[in-house]
Design an enzyme around this catalytic site. Structure first.
Site, PDB file in Angstrom:
ATOM      1  N   LYS A  27     -24.034  43.248   8.072  1.00  0.00           N
ATOM      2  CA  LYS A  27     -24.659  42.147   7.759  1.00  0.00           C
ATOM      3  C   LYS A  27     -24.496  40.528   8.172  1.00  0.00           C
ATOM      4  O   LYS A  27     -24.961  39.842   8.263  1.00  0.00           O
ATOM      5  CB  LYS A  27     -24.614  42.442   6.126  1.00  0.00           C
ATOM      6  CG  LYS A  27     -24.780  43.213   5.404  1.00  0.00           C
ATOM      7  CD  LYS A  27     -26.265  44.539   5.935  1.00  0.00           C
ATOM      8  CE  LYS A  27     -27.313  43.126   5.353  1.00  0.00           C
ATOM      9  NZ  LYS A  27     -28.662  43.849   4.980  1.00  0.00           N
ATOM     10  N   ALA A  28     -23.393  40.634   8.381  1.00  0.00           N
ATOM     11  CA  ALA A  28     -22.523  38.824   8.940  1.00  0.00           C
ATOM     12  C   ALA A  28     -20.717  38.996   9.532  1.00  0.00           C
ATOM     13  O   ALA A  28     -20.079  39.649   8.728  1.00  0.00           O
ATOM     14  CB  ALA A  28     -22.685  38.733   7.706  1.00  0.00           C
ATOM     15  N   GLY A  46     -18.037  35.723  10.033  1.00  0.00           N
ATOM     16  CA  GLY A  46     -17.825  34.300   9.198  1.00  0.00           C
ATOM     17  C   GLY A  46     -16.131  34.373   9.600  1.00  0.00           C
ATOM     18  O   GLY A  46     -15.732  35.237  11.124  1.00  0.00           O
ATOM     19  N   ARG A  47     -15.787  33.543   9.410  1.00  0.00           N
ATOM     20  CA  ARG A  47     -14.783  32.693   9.988  1.00  0.00           C
ATOM     21  C   ARG A  47     -13.158  33.410   9.395  1.00  0.00           C
ATOM     22  O   ARG A  47     -12.491  33.798  10.816  1.00  0.00           O
ATOM     23  CB  ARG A  47     -14.406  31.162   8.681  1.00  0.00           C
ATOM     24  CG  ARG A  47     -13.398  30.606   9.274  1.00  0.00           C
ATOM     25  CD  ARG A  47     -12.694  29.123   8.202  1.00  0.00           C
ATOM     26  NE  ARG A  47     -14.137  29.104   7.355  1.00  0.00           N
ATOM     27  CZ  ARG A  47     -14.018  28.193   6.756  1.00  0.00           C
ATOM     28  NH1 ARG A  47     -13.936  26.758   7.858  1.00  0.00           N
ATOM     29  NH2 ARG A  47     -14.387  28.039   5.212  1.00  0.00           N
ATOM     30  N   GLY A  98     -13.742  36.847   8.662  1.00  0.00           N
ATOM     31  CA  GLY A  98     -14.067  38.736   9.045  1.00  0.00           C
ATOM     32  C   GLY A  98     -15.990  38.703   9.199  1.00  0.00           C
ATOM     33  O   GLY A  98     -15.959  37.833   9.333  1.00  0.00           O
ATOM     34  N   CYS A  99     -15.393  39.855   8.460  1.00  0.00           N
ATOM     35  CA  CYS A  99     -17.329  40.583   8.538  1.00  0.00           C
ATOM     36  C   CYS A  99     -17.210  40.788   6.765  1.00  0.00           C
ATOM     37  O   CYS A  99     -16.633  41.605   6.793  1.00  0.00           O
ATOM     38  CB  CYS A  99     -17.031  40.864   9.765  1.00  0.00           C
ATOM     39  SG  CYS A  99     -16.416  42.606  10.022  1.00  0.00           S
ATOM     40  N   VAL A 100     -18.431  41.379   6.997  1.00  0.00           N
ATOM     41  CA  VAL A 100     -19.219  42.041   6.069  1.00  0.00           C
ATOM     42  C   VAL A 100     -20.093  43.052   6.216  1.00  0.00           C
ATOM     43  O   VAL A 100     -21.266  43.089   7.350  1.00  0.00           O
ATOM     44  CB  VAL A 100     -19.891  40.415   4.780  1.00  0.00           C
ATOM     45  CG1 VAL A 100     -20.393  41.168   3.785  1.00  0.00           C
ATOM     46  CG2 VAL A 100     -19.682  39.475   4.909  1.00  0.00           C
ATOM     47  N   LYS A 155     -15.543  42.964   2.240  1.00  0.00           N
ATOM     48  CA  LYS A 155     -15.359  41.680   3.122  1.00  0.00           C
ATOM     49  C   LYS A 155     -14.557  42.384   4.084  1.00  0.00           C
ATOM     50  O   LYS A 155     -12.875  43.188   3.148  1.00  0.00           O
ATOM     51  CB  LYS A 155     -15.594  40.560   2.790  1.00  0.00           C
ATOM     52  CG  LYS A 155     -15.149  39.764   2.849  1.00  0.00           C
ATOM     53  CD  LYS A 155     -15.321  38.079   2.416  1.00  0.00           C
ATOM     54  CE  LYS A 155     -15.408  37.011   2.884  1.00  0.00           C
ATOM     55  NZ  LYS A 155     -15.196  35.530   2.428  1.00  0.00           N
ATOM     56  N   ASP A 170     -15.827  25.460  -0.899  1.00  0.00           N
ATOM     57  CA  ASP A 170     -16.638  25.822   0.424  1.00  0.00           C
ATOM     58  C   ASP A 170     -18.716  25.829  -0.179  1.00  0.00           C
ATOM     59  O   ASP A 170     -18.873  27.093   0.367  1.00  0.00           O
ATOM     60  CB  ASP A 170     -16.051  26.883   1.059  1.00  0.00           C
ATOM     61  CG  ASP A 170     -16.570  26.530   2.315  1.00  0.00           C
ATOM     62  OD1 ASP A 170     -17.264  25.715   3.195  1.00  0.00           O
ATOM     63  OD2 ASP A 170     -16.507  28.022   3.070  1.00  0.00           O
TER      64      ASP A 170
END
Length: 514
Positions: free
Chosen positions: A196-197, A199-200, A202-204, A217, A320
């Site tokens: 799905k995504a 990021g800084r 890792g991934c989801v 995650k 964040d």
């Protein structure tokens, strides 16, 4: 029942003959669902495995061992898992998982299952007792119908009286007792479905845990500190709220350099607020609902409840906060997640690792950009409030309530510094020029939006001490919503506009910060 035994015996006989050229080995699996009443499915039977023709198909079983009592949870098809390749028997190898899981290749290979941790010697083989040669000789020269019936009868008796594996075998027809509490989390059964995504850290993934969808995650091993910090924040006593992401489990997968660190949380199909605003506008009621629930979640996160006798909670700064870290439920209520950089402030304890210049550059407050932060609790909470003001501006920019053109979604400062600003770009715009994203003139003509614009300005004020608290913003949004829905309510103290005089400019801070 006897007909089913005969069918199963014939199918097993075809398997023993071996697969033909190009034939898929696994076609059907034994099926069982302990939660069949709630899910309105069959309790037991057989499941035909269907899916991508380019992927291998397997069978699986999952169960719980409670003080030697086996509780079967599920059996069925399992799609394309390297851990299942070339396994003819369903054997769980984890040392002591909360939920046992095994998978295998071959029709009905999950009918029997066992637990055998890696490095141990199997004590009992799960296989039918061998038939005596005299019986085989008689059956071999009997008529074919008699042979089939005899085999079927023998297999039925063996299934009933078969010997137990190290942790026992559970027949799908026996009583399995009450359903276990949900959710069940162990190393299995959890299957990744869709990325799905990224990021800084890792991934989801969208994943399936038994009958529920969850979010996984995945951190690489080099980001262990972030994984550990987020896990510890989720496990903070008292940190449970409807507008904070619900945590399920944290796990380590693999070993050494191949190790992955997983965080398992609830899954929200709508995704992040950023993704939603890219493809959708919001009306006045949706704007108030999203903003109010977002403020409610942040207010609870910031609140210091350490004085409570039951379930005390320290204040937590997110550090964040941004629209990408706000998820939306189906009813558009906001859920705050991603606590990899969060910090707790417990009475009498140091807050831990509190580097000043962390977070996403675009959402950094002026004092963070120039490295002038005071390292105490309220300073960190005010940094979150600056970012909250930017996220609220993102909502305003996609609202259709006012009579004006709603443009395509843009990130804060995207018009001023583009998609990939450097730290120097933002220092110039935010710190030195004291610029903020533009508040449209036609927003100010709508009574509700005009009041929200004032709230935005007081959240992103250049003077950190002049910013509103999350609790105050929550009260203000409630009051604004009621007032613009023609509902009488008392005026909150937070509605009194805060005007702070800047000793350098002798101007109201609101003007000086723009």
């Amino acid at each position: 029942m006897f007909a089913r035994w005969v069918t199963l015996a014939l199918l097993r006989g075809s398997l023993l003959a071996g697969p033909g050229q190009g034939e898929v080995i696994t076609k059907e699996c034994v099926y069982y669902n302990d939660n069949w009443r709630a899910e309105k499915t069959n309790q037991s039977g057989y499941e035909r495995c269907e899916g991508d023709k380019d992927k291998r198909q397997h069978c699986y079983a999952s169960w719980i061992n409670s003080s030697g009592t086996i509780h079967l949870v599920k059996k069925g098809c399992w799609l394309d898992d390297f851990n299942c390749y070339d396994r003819q028997e369903c054997v769980a190898t984890e040392e002591n998982p909360q939920v046992f899981f095994c998978c295998c290749e071959g029709n009905y290979c999950n009918e029997r299952f066992t637990h055998l941790p890696e490095g141990t010697t199997p004590g009992v083989k799960i296989q039918p007792p061998p038939m005596g040669p005299s019986l085989l000789g008689v059956l071999a020269y009997s008529l074919l119908p008699l042979l089939v019936l005899s085999l079927a009868f023998f297999l039925a008796c063996w299934t009933y009286h078969q010997r137990k594996a190290p942790y026992g075998h559970v027949d799908i027809n026996q009583s399995v007792g009450p359903a276990p509490p949900s959710p069940l989390v162990g190393l299995k059964p959890l299957q990744l479905l869709e990325l799905k995504a990224r990021g800084r850290f890792g991934c989801v993934w969208k994943a399936q845990l038994l009958t529920e969808y969850v979010a996984v995650k995945i951190f690489p091993v080099q980001d262990k500190q972030s994984w550990q910090n987020e896990r510890d924040i989720y496990l903070t006593e008292g940190l449970r709220h409807e507008n904070l992401l619900h945590f399920i489990s944290a796990e380590k997968r693999g070993t050494n350099l191949q190790m992955e660190l997983w965080l398992i949380t609830e899954f929200h199909e709508r995704g992040s607020l950023t993704d939603y605003l890219k493809g959708n506008t919001v009306n006045w009621h949706e704007l108030c609902h999203i903003a109010g629930s977002m403020a409610r979640g942040l207010a609870y996160l910031h609140e210091d409840l350490s004085y409570r006798l039951e379930c005390p909670k320290p204040a937590v700064a997110h550090r964040d906060f941004k629209s990408k870290n706000v998820l939306l439920r189906n009813d558009l209520s906001a859920v705050i997640g991603d606590f990899g950089l969060a910090v707790r402030f417990e009475p009498g304890k140091p807050p831990g690792d509190t580097h000043g210049q962390v977070g996403t550059r675009r959402y950094m407050a002026p004092e963070v950009l120039e490295g002038a932060i005071n390292f105490h609790r309220d300073a960190f909470l005010r940094i979150d409030m600056y970012a909250f003001g930017l996220v609220l501006w993102e909502l305003l920019s996609r609202c259709t309530a006012a009579d004006g053109t709603v443009h395509e979604y843009m990130l804060p400062f995207e018009e001023e510094v583009g998609h990939h600003p450097t730290l120097e770009d933002l220092q110039d715009v935010v710190v030195h020029k004291k610029m903020r994203p533009i508040l449209k003139d036609f927003w100010l003509k709508h009574p509700g939006l005009a009041q929200l614009c004032e709230t935005v300005e007081e959240c992103w004020d250049h003077d950190a001490e002049a910013r509103l608290s999350a609790g105050c913003v929550e009260e203000r949004i409630i009051t604004i919503t009621r007032a613009n829905n023609n509902i009488n309510s008392s005026t909150s103290d937070c509605l009194v506009s805060m005007v702070v005089i800047d000793s350098d400019s002798a101007l109201p801070r609101k003007e000086a910060s723009m």
